[in-house]
Design an enzyme around this catalytic site. Sequence first.
Site, mmCIF file in Angstrom:
data_model
loop_
_atom_site.group_PDB
_atom_site.id
_atom_site.type_symbol
_atom_site.label_atom_id
_atom_site.label_comp_id
_atom_site.label_asym_id
_atom_site.label_seq_id
_atom_site.Cartn_x
_atom_site.Cartn_y
_atom_site.Cartn_z
ATOM 1 N N LYS A 14 0.837 -1.205 0.000
ATOM 2 C CA LYS A 14 0.000 0.000 0.000
ATOM 3 C C LYS A 14 0.870 1.253 0.000
ATOM 4 C CE LYS A 14 -4.213 -1.519 2.318
ATOM 5 N NZ LYS A 14 -5.044 -1.355 3.508
ATOM 6 N N ASP A 71 -9.390 2.275 4.209
ATOM 7 C CA ASP A 71 -10.059 1.037 4.616
ATOM 8 C C ASP A 71 -10.811 0.498 3.410
ATOM 9 O OD1 ASP A 71 -10.595 -0.964 6.474
ATOM 10 O OD2 ASP A 71 -12.567 -0.136 6.924
ATOM 11 N N SER A 72 -10.838 -0.819 3.298
ATOM 12 C CA SER A 72 -11.488 -1.415 2.133
ATOM 13 C C SER A 72 -12.037 -2.777 2.484
ATOM 14 C CB SER A 72 -10.482 -1.533 0.980
ATOM 15 O OG SER A 72 -9.374 -2.298 1.377
ATOM 16 N N PHE A 152 -4.218 -10.797 -3.519
ATOM 17 C CA PHE A 152 -4.340 -11.198 -2.108
ATOM 18 C C PHE A 152 -5.822 -11.267 -1.737
ATOM 19 C CE2 PHE A 152 -5.735 -7.287 0.053
ATOM 20 C CZ PHE A 152 -5.616 -6.386 -0.978
ATOM 21 N N ASP A 155 -9.242 -11.743 -3.933
ATOM 22 C CA ASP A 155 -8.981 -11.608 -5.381
ATOM 23 C C ASP A 155 -9.375 -12.851 -6.198
ATOM 24 O OD1 ASP A 155 -8.191 -9.009 -5.302
ATOM 25 O OD2 ASP A 155 -6.045 -9.394 -5.415
ATOM 26 N N LYS A 175 -5.296 -4.647 -12.693
ATOM 27 C CA LYS A 175 -6.203 -4.555 -11.548
ATOM 28 C C LYS A 175 -6.332 -3.095 -11.099
ATOM 29 C CE LYS A 175 -6.819 -5.800 -6.723
ATOM 30 N NZ LYS A 175 -6.282 -6.381 -5.504
#
Length: 280
Positions: A14, A71-72, A152, A155, A175
């Site tokens: 990230k 956040d996801s 990850f 996915d 992606k």
Amino acid sequence: MSEKFVLATHNPAKLREMREILSELGLDVIPPDATGVKVDVEETGETFAENAMLKAKAICAATGLPAIGDDSGLCVDVLNGGPGVYSARYGGESISDAERNKLLLESVKGQGRRDAHFTCAIACAFPNGDTLTAEESCYGVVSYIPMGTDGFGYDPVFNYPPKLKTFAQMTPEEKSEVSHRGKALRAFAEKLGAYLSERAWNELEEEKRRQEKEASENPESVSEVPENPETSEKPETVPEASENPQAAPESGKPVRKTPQHRHNKKKKHKKYHRPNGGTT
Ligand code: IMP
């Protein structure tokens, strides 16, 4: 020196992604460790945006630097939007991604519709209290079996119909082009760029007001050209009267750029909108 932003994550992938995007704005993104501050933020929010803001504000308060939190997660329609903000903990914290995916496939088995979306929220908190947020989603369906080896988390079980591939069957670039995170990062970078331009503009205006006040109190200080004692170089000159009606009539003599000159020049480039109350 570039301005430092702390990214509230210990995830190197990230950090790299955020660095790549924000370096284009001339910003330096650092992890919390690099500030010598250790903060553990509990994700107690009910939405991705709330959690992202909790992290950004906590890190900003602890470090005194602008901080970015994100956040996801995956939201599945037939699971009432779950696992959602609990995506990382779905099925328990100790199970593997593969086990979590198996559990998800079992939960949607025989349900008919398998619509799902990933969402990513990004929030930024500044020491002056200003905040910025961006949120984007990517819509697809839960696949019938895990497919692909890249990526990850969920996915391998998230199928993106326009490409007829799961996220795990895409290259990272492919992606990022369509993913919730890629889109949110780009939207955030755009908002941050606009915010920083606005801030620079306000600083310029502030300086202009300060110099105007100084000039009205001491008129001599505006037209006199102070020489740089170290280099003997004169300050930059402005166009003469023929090009610039505001130049001093006795041109030929360099005139220090007044705040008004800078103001007029800058005005032509102002295209962005003022954030509403500092928050967008
Ligand atoms: P966080 O944003 O790192 O807290 O992500 C929470 C969880 O959502 C992760 O542990 C993953 O299970 C899931 N997740 C978020 N984004 C993705 C993605 O792009 N692919 C797969 N899983 C994801």
